[in-house]
Enzyme design. Sequence first.
Site, PDB file in Angstrom:
ATOM      1  N   GLU A   1       0.840  -1.224   0.000  1.00  0.00           N
ATOM      2  CA  GLU A   1       0.000   0.000   0.000  1.00  0.00           C
ATOM      3  C   GLU A   1       0.864   1.258   0.000  1.00  0.00           C
ATOM      4  OE1 GLU A   1      -3.752   0.276   2.084  1.00  0.00           O
ATOM      5  OE2 GLU A   1      -3.839  -1.905   2.158  1.00  0.00           O
TER       6      GLU A   1
HETATM    7  C1  FAD Z   1       3.345  -9.688  -0.236  1.00  0.00           C
HETATM    8  C2  FAD Z   1       2.862  -8.563  -1.085  1.00  0.00           C
HETATM    9  C3  FAD Z   1       1.499  -8.356  -1.227  1.00  0.00           C
HETATM   10  C4  FAD Z   1       1.021  -7.330  -2.036  1.00  0.00           C
HETATM   11  N1  FAD Z   1      -0.322  -7.159  -2.209  1.00  0.00           N
HETATM   12  C5  FAD Z   1      -0.771  -6.282  -3.147  1.00  0.00           C
HETATM   13  C6  FAD Z   1      -2.161  -6.205  -3.479  1.00  0.00           C
HETATM   14  O1  FAD Z   1      -3.006  -6.892  -2.890  1.00  0.00           O
HETATM   15  N2  FAD Z   1      -2.531  -5.379  -4.469  1.00  0.00           N
HETATM   16  C7  FAD Z   1      -1.657  -4.598  -5.149  1.00  0.00           C
HETATM   17  O2  FAD Z   1      -2.071  -3.886  -6.048  1.00  0.00           O
HETATM   18  N3  FAD Z   1      -0.337  -4.620  -4.843  1.00  0.00           N
HETATM   19  C8  FAD Z   1       0.125  -5.444  -3.858  1.00  0.00           C
HETATM   20  N4  FAD Z   1       1.470  -5.496  -3.561  1.00  0.00           N
HETATM   21  C9  FAD Z   1       2.384  -4.618  -4.255  1.00  0.00           C
HETATM   22  C10 FAD Z   1       2.991  -3.522  -3.383  1.00  0.00           C
HETATM   23  O3  FAD Z   1       2.046  -2.522  -3.104  1.00  0.00           O
HETATM   24  C11 FAD Z   1       4.242  -3.022  -4.108  1.00  0.00           C
HETATM   25  O4  FAD Z   1       5.205  -4.048  -4.021  1.00  0.00           O
HETATM   26  C12 FAD Z   1       4.779  -1.720  -3.514  1.00  0.00           C
HETATM   27  O5  FAD Z   1       3.891  -0.660  -3.767  1.00  0.00           O
HETATM   28  C13 FAD Z   1       6.155  -1.364  -4.070  1.00  0.00           C
HETATM   29  O6  FAD Z   1       6.222  -1.490  -5.444  1.00  0.00           O
HETATM   30  P1  FAD Z   1       7.403  -2.346  -6.102  1.00  0.00           P
HETATM   31  O7  FAD Z   1       7.436  -3.666  -5.419  1.00  0.00           O
HETATM   32  O8  FAD Z   1       7.251  -2.332  -7.569  1.00  0.00           O
HETATM   33  O9  FAD Z   1       8.718  -1.577  -5.704  1.00  0.00           O
HETATM   34  P2  FAD Z   1       9.406  -0.412  -6.551  1.00  0.00           P
HETATM   35  O10 FAD Z   1       8.400   0.621  -6.876  1.00  0.00           O
HETATM   36  O11 FAD Z   1      10.210  -1.012  -7.655  1.00  0.00           O
HETATM   37  O12 FAD Z   1      10.387   0.210  -5.468  1.00  0.00           O
HETATM   38  C14 FAD Z   1      11.722  -0.248  -5.244  1.00  0.00           C
HETATM   39  C15 FAD Z   1      12.360   0.707  -4.231  1.00  0.00           C
HETATM   40  O13 FAD Z   1      12.393   2.035  -4.754  1.00  0.00           O
HETATM   41  C16 FAD Z   1      11.781   2.932  -3.856  1.00  0.00           C
HETATM   42  N5  FAD Z   1      11.080   4.000  -4.602  1.00  0.00           N
HETATM   43  C17 FAD Z   1      10.321   3.869  -5.724  1.00  0.00           C
HETATM   44  N6  FAD Z   1       9.840   5.051  -6.090  1.00  0.00           N
HETATM   45  C18 FAD Z   1      10.311   5.963  -5.204  1.00  0.00           C
HETATM   46  C19 FAD Z   1      10.174   7.381  -5.052  1.00  0.00           C
HETATM   47  N7  FAD Z   1       9.425   8.109  -5.894  1.00  0.00           N
HETATM   48  N8  FAD Z   1      10.770   7.972  -4.004  1.00  0.00           N
HETATM   49  C20 FAD Z   1      11.535   7.242  -3.129  1.00  0.00           C
HETATM   50  N9  FAD Z   1      11.712   5.902  -3.229  1.00  0.00           N
HETATM   51  C21 FAD Z   1      11.104   5.285  -4.244  1.00  0.00           C
HETATM   52  C22 FAD Z   1      10.787   2.077  -3.087  1.00  0.00           C
HETATM   53  O14 FAD Z   1      10.420   2.648  -1.851  1.00  0.00           O
HETATM   54  C23 FAD Z   1      11.570   0.783  -2.932  1.00  0.00           C
HETATM   55  O15 FAD Z   1      12.425   0.861  -1.834  1.00  0.00           O
HETATM   56  C24 FAD Z   1       1.951  -6.478  -2.709  1.00  0.00           C
HETATM   57  C25 FAD Z   1       3.323  -6.673  -2.530  1.00  0.00           C
HETATM   58  C26 FAD Z   1       3.782  -7.699  -1.749  1.00  0.00           C
HETATM   59  C27 FAD Z   1       5.258  -7.895  -1.618  1.00  0.00           C
END
Ligand code: FAD
Length: 408
Positions: free
Chosen positions: A386
């Site tokens: 989230e």
């Molecule tokens: C177990 C699990 C359950 C989940 N359940 C759901 C669900 O039910 N529905 C759903 O839609 N999603 C779900 N997610 C997805 C989750 O919301 C995302 O994994 C999360 O929002 C981060 O996106 P990402 O994994 O692509 O990381 P990325 O966006 O690739 O981020 C990688 C790193 O970069 C940092 N970063 C990225 N952009 C910025 C910025 N602008 N400023 C500073 N730092 C930044 C992040 O904080 C992180 O440390 C789930 C994820 C997991 C692991």
Amino acid sequence: MNYFLTEEQQAIVETAREVAQKKVKPVREHCDAEEKFSWEAVEAMRAADLFGVYIHQNYGGLGGGGLELCLVVEEISRVCGGVALAIACGGLCSFPIILYGTPEQKKKYLPDIASGKKLGAFTITEPEAGSDATATSCTAKQEGDYYILNGVKNFCSNGEVAEVYTLFATTNKARGARGITAFIVDKGTPGFTFGKKETKMGIRSSPTYELHFDNCKVHKSQVLGGEGRGLFVAQGTFDISRPGVAAQALGIAQGAVDETLNYAKMRKQFGQSVLSFQSSQHMVADMVTQIEAARALLYSVTKAMDVDLKLAVEASEKSGKTVAEEMKKVSSGRWTKYSAMVKLFCSDMAMKVTTDAVQLCGGIGYMRDFPVEKFMRDAKITQIYEGTNQIQRNEIGYAVIKELAQKG
Ligand SMILES: Cc1cc2nc3c(=O)[nH]c(=O)nc-3n(C[C@H](O)[C@H](O)[C@H](O)COP(=O)(O)OP(=O)(O)OC[C@H]3O[C@@H](n4cnc5c(N)ncnc54)[C@H](O)[C@@H]3O)c2cc1C
């Protein structure tokens, strides 16, 4: 501490606590080890009416708000953060329907979510669209009265076990963020299938799936909040739903402390209880202080937010307008800053407290057959989903700068 919960809220806490102890605790170790979803726990939570505590009585709920949902999620997470997600995801799925749904959409979907007959899921994340949800490449092309969905969603919690999915796809790629539209999609719609099931560090009893849409035909009546309004739907949802993640984090931290205190009290080294060392007591003091500070923030934010939410829900029932429209009239502004603060504070707290809990238990704290390491693994996700905690800090920072600019 006395948070002056109403009798009904106190009853919700006690019911959820009993279900957690009697029905969730006996299955948590097995479900964690085997990555197994517990339908037995779901059945017990259904029987105890825990799924619809935040949904209006007109749709079969108990008529509470965000605080009631948080109380349930906190109590179940105190035993198992993974099982609690079955309910928390229902909130994430149904808040967009509550906020932006038409009277027909609310009547169609909310009663089954409130009773727990159908589980819900929310799917915005894609392999190339995580923190930047506006990069969505899942498409929805209108053809007559239908939209044709194509693309892949990933990391969907409650994936496969849920029957109702709130989904975000682009109806106009050229318009970027303004081209995203929200939909309600039923499991079983032709062209909607499940892909890879993820293997995870924590919350292992909660299934996380990839979703595939291959010419999946969805009627236009399933559009939520209007075409091109999807980003508003998502943002409005997160404002209300993020305290649910905070409640999960809070429950996980409290559960780790419960187990740690029991152990440290009876564990003897150098002829005395581990808890009798002053260094242990200082760690415990920090842990319980941080937990109480988190709880105070969570309850006060959700109580305040619920004043707006409940007024808007009642007004919407009378006017037929959406709750989101009514919120604009009753609310002094959006809840983005405070919901981000509460999610950030509670999840960082949970990671620290559960890590210290493992430390305080020593070697046994690191072992799989002792429950404390599970709390530490489960806590980690609350800093990620989230919106990662970096994103929460961005939201809070942006809100502060905006307030400064408005003051002039
Ligand atoms: C177990 C699990 C359950 C989940 N359940 C759901 C669900 O039910 N529905 C759903 O839609 N999603 C779900 N997610 C997805 C989750 O919301 C995302 O994994 C999360 O929002 C981060 O996106 P990402 O994994 O692509 O990381 P990325 O966006 O690739 O981020 C990688 C790193 O970069 C940092 N970063 C990225 N952009 C910025 C910025 N602008 N400023 C500073 N730092 C930044 C992040 O904080 C992180 O440390 C789930 C994820 C997991 C692991």
